[in-house]
Design an enzyme around this catalytic site. Structure first.
Site, PDB file in Angstrom:
ATOM      1  N   LYS A  75      -5.133 -39.868  42.131  1.00 56.24           N
ATOM      2  CA  LYS A  75      -4.050 -40.673  42.674  1.00 56.24           C
ATOM      3  C   LYS A  75      -2.694 -39.953  42.546  1.00 56.24           C
ATOM      4  O   LYS A  75      -2.572 -38.966  41.817  1.00 56.24           O
ATOM      5  CB  LYS A  75      -4.001 -42.011  41.936  1.00 56.24           C
ATOM      6  CG  LYS A  75      -5.242 -42.865  42.152  1.00 56.24           C
ATOM      7  CD  LYS A  75      -5.115 -44.171  41.397  1.00 56.24           C
ATOM      8  CE  LYS A  75      -6.296 -45.077  41.621  1.00 56.24           C
ATOM      9  NZ  LYS A  75      -6.135 -46.361  40.911  1.00 56.24           N
ATOM     10  N   TYR A  89      -8.755 -50.000  50.780  1.00 58.30           N
ATOM     11  CA  TYR A  89      -8.592 -51.158  49.884  1.00 58.30           C
ATOM     12  C   TYR A  89      -8.855 -52.488  50.574  1.00 58.30           C
ATOM     13  O   TYR A  89      -8.452 -53.536  50.064  1.00 58.30           O
ATOM     14  CB  TYR A  89      -7.191 -51.147  49.278  1.00 58.30           C
ATOM     15  CG  TYR A  89      -6.995 -50.083  48.221  1.00 58.30           C
ATOM     16  CD1 TYR A  89      -7.786 -50.044  47.074  1.00 58.30           C
ATOM     17  CD2 TYR A  89      -5.998 -49.109  48.362  1.00 58.30           C
ATOM     18  CE1 TYR A  89      -7.606 -49.076  46.105  1.00 58.30           C
ATOM     19  CE2 TYR A  89      -5.812 -48.139  47.380  1.00 58.30           C
ATOM     20  CZ  TYR A  89      -6.613 -48.129  46.265  1.00 58.30           C
ATOM     21  OH  TYR A  89      -6.434 -47.175  45.300  1.00 58.30           O
ATOM     22  N   PHE A 108      -2.182 -58.236  44.682  1.00 60.71           N
ATOM     23  CA  PHE A 108      -1.803 -56.855  44.368  1.00 60.71           C
ATOM     24  C   PHE A 108      -2.114 -55.866  45.494  1.00 60.71           C
ATOM     25  O   PHE A 108      -1.851 -54.671  45.372  1.00 60.71           O
ATOM     26  CB  PHE A 108      -2.478 -56.393  43.070  1.00 60.71           C
ATOM     27  CG  PHE A 108      -3.980 -56.527  43.066  1.00 60.71           C
ATOM     28  CD1 PHE A 108      -4.788 -55.554  43.618  1.00 60.71           C
ATOM     29  CD2 PHE A 108      -4.571 -57.651  42.489  1.00 60.71           C
ATOM     30  CE1 PHE A 108      -6.173 -55.674  43.611  1.00 60.71           C
ATOM     31  CE2 PHE A 108      -5.968 -57.781  42.474  1.00 60.71           C
ATOM     32  CZ  PHE A 108      -6.759 -56.785  43.038  1.00 60.71           C
ATOM     33  N   ARG A 149     -18.014 -42.893  36.631  1.00 60.70           N
ATOM     34  CA  ARG A 149     -17.384 -44.128  36.129  1.00 60.70           C
ATOM     35  C   ARG A 149     -17.276 -44.092  34.601  1.00 60.70           C
ATOM     36  O   ARG A 149     -16.281 -44.509  34.028  1.00 60.70           O
ATOM     37  CB  ARG A 149     -18.173 -45.368  36.578  1.00 60.70           C
ATOM     38  CG  ARG A 149     -18.142 -45.646  38.060  1.00 60.70           C
ATOM     39  CD  ARG A 149     -16.786 -45.946  38.614  1.00 60.70           C
ATOM     40  NE  ARG A 149     -16.226 -47.146  38.012  1.00 60.70           N
ATOM     41  CZ  ARG A 149     -15.127 -47.744  38.435  1.00 60.70           C
ATOM     42  NH1 ARG A 149     -14.458 -47.256  39.462  1.00 60.70           N
ATOM     43  NH2 ARG A 149     -14.663 -48.812  37.841  1.00 60.70           N
ATOM     44  N   THR A 183     -10.874 -49.575  34.141  1.00 61.75           N
ATOM     45  CA  THR A 183      -9.760 -49.626  35.092  1.00 61.75           C
ATOM     46  C   THR A 183      -8.435 -49.820  34.372  1.00 61.75           C
ATOM     47  O   THR A 183      -7.437 -49.174  34.697  1.00 61.75           O
ATOM     48  CB  THR A 183      -9.982 -50.775  36.106  1.00 61.75           C
ATOM     49  OG1 THR A 183     -11.236 -50.556  36.752  1.00 61.75           O
ATOM     50  CG2 THR A 183      -8.872 -50.814  37.130  1.00 61.75           C
ATOM     51  N   ARG A 239      -8.968 -41.895  31.875  1.00 61.82           N
ATOM     52  CA  ARG A 239      -7.912 -42.918  31.757  1.00 61.82           C
ATOM     53  C   ARG A 239      -7.508 -43.141  30.305  1.00 61.82           C
ATOM     54  O   ARG A 239      -6.339 -43.370  30.022  1.00 61.82           O
ATOM     55  CB  ARG A 239      -8.380 -44.222  32.396  1.00 61.82           C
ATOM     56  CG  ARG A 239      -8.462 -44.133  33.901  1.00 61.82           C
ATOM     57  CD  ARG A 239      -9.038 -45.395  34.496  1.00 61.82           C
ATOM     58  NE  ARG A 239      -9.020 -45.371  35.949  1.00 61.82           N
ATOM     59  CZ  ARG A 239      -9.847 -46.080  36.702  1.00 61.82           C
ATOM     60  NH1 ARG A 239     -10.761 -46.861  36.142  1.00 61.82           N
ATOM     61  NH2 ARG A 239      -9.780 -46.013  38.015  1.00 61.82           N
ATOM     62  N   ASN A 246      -3.250 -45.488  36.959  1.00 58.96           N
ATOM     63  CA  ASN A 246      -4.422 -45.157  36.139  1.00 58.96           C
ATOM     64  C   ASN A 246      -5.145 -43.881  36.572  1.00 58.96           C
ATOM     65  O   ASN A 246      -6.333 -43.718  36.362  1.00 58.96           O
ATOM     66  CB  ASN A 246      -5.375 -46.349  36.028  1.00 58.96           C
ATOM     67  CG  ASN A 246      -5.985 -46.748  37.343  1.00 58.96           C
ATOM     68  OD1 ASN A 246      -5.790 -46.114  38.365  1.00 58.96           O
ATOM     69  ND2 ASN A 246      -6.735 -47.835  37.317  1.00 58.96           N
ATOM     70  N   HIS A 301      -9.278 -42.820  41.075  1.00 57.52           N
ATOM     71  CA  HIS A 301     -10.139 -43.862  41.639  1.00 57.52           C
ATOM     72  C   HIS A 301     -11.546 -43.294  41.751  1.00 57.52           C
ATOM     73  O   HIS A 301     -11.722 -42.125  42.090  1.00 57.52           O
ATOM     74  CB  HIS A 301      -9.658 -44.265  43.043  1.00 57.52           C
ATOM     75  CG  HIS A 301     -10.689 -45.030  43.801  1.00 57.52           C
ATOM     76  ND1 HIS A 301     -10.848 -46.387  43.657  1.00 57.52           N
ATOM     77  CD2 HIS A 301     -11.648 -44.622  44.677  1.00 57.52           C
ATOM     78  CE1 HIS A 301     -11.859 -46.786  44.426  1.00 57.52           C
ATOM     79  NE2 HIS A 301     -12.356 -45.733  45.054  1.00 57.52           N
ATOM     80  N   GLU A 329     -16.770 -45.413  51.261  1.00 58.26           N
ATOM     81  CA  GLU A 329     -15.570 -44.672  50.894  1.00 58.26           C
ATOM     82  C   GLU A 329     -15.637 -43.212  51.348  1.00 58.26           C
ATOM     83  O   GLU A 329     -14.647 -42.669  51.820  1.00 58.26           O
ATOM     84  CB  GLU A 329     -15.315 -44.788  49.395  1.00 58.26           C
ATOM     85  CG  GLU A 329     -14.925 -46.204  49.013  1.00 58.26           C
ATOM     86  CD  GLU A 329     -14.601 -46.383  47.544  1.00 58.26           C
ATOM     87  OE1 GLU A 329     -14.497 -45.385  46.805  1.00 58.26           O
ATOM     88  OE2 GLU A 329     -14.446 -47.550  47.129  1.00 58.26           O
TER      89      GLU A 329
END
Length: 156
Positions: free
Chosen positions: A14, A54, A62, A90, A96, A107, A117, A120, A133
């Site tokens: 990100k 998203y 949000f 993950r 998250t 993270r 964070n 993704h 995705e």
């Protein structure tokens, strides 16, 4: 897809991680784990693609903040391949919410705020998330196939 129970998974660094110079760190951790990089690019994500990415959160309060943030600076979309790649990634990135992410996770080591964070990754519990995705961010001809030089040391 590759052979056996190998799978491809979508990961995106990100804007916060890009701005902090963490791109190499994130990629290195995934490589060191043994995952195989099959697609990568650096871009400023177009708003329309961010909205599609998203879309599952479109009705949530949000949503606009997510789209605004992911389009606020460069991102690094990637596709990684390996045995149980989605679950592996993950686990490596952590929860998250960085406050719940364990030290040693990406993270847990680099994030302080839920809205910043670092990375993704497709959710292994969301059936079809990877295909959706990957398809949003990459054309089929951008996904490369090659023999991983250390595969014999990674898999039985």
């Amino acid at each position: 897809m590759s052979d056996g129970d190998h799978e491809r998974t979508f990961v995106m660094i990100k804007p916060d991680a890009f701005g902090r110079g963490l791109v190499g760190e994130v990629i290195s951790r995934l490589e060191e784990r043994g995952l195989k990089l099959v697609a990568i690019k650096v871009e400023n994500m177009p708003r329309e693609r961010a909205e599609e990415h998203y879309s599952e959160h479109e009705d949530k309060p949000f949503y606009d903040d997510l789209v605004d943030f992911i389009t606020s600076g460069p991102v690094v979309p990637m596709v990684w391949e390996g045995q149980d790649a989605t679950r592996q990634v993950r686990q490596m990135i952590g929860e998250t919410d960085p406050l719940e992410a364990q030290p040693g996770t990406i993270r847990g080591d680099f994030a302080l705020d839920l809205g910043r964070n670092v990375v993704h990754a497709a959710d292994h519990e969301d059936e079809g998330a990877n295909e959706r995705e990957i398809g949003i961010h990459f054309d089929d001809d951008e996904l490369i196939d090659y023999d991983q030089h250390d595969a014999e040391w990674l898999y039985e």
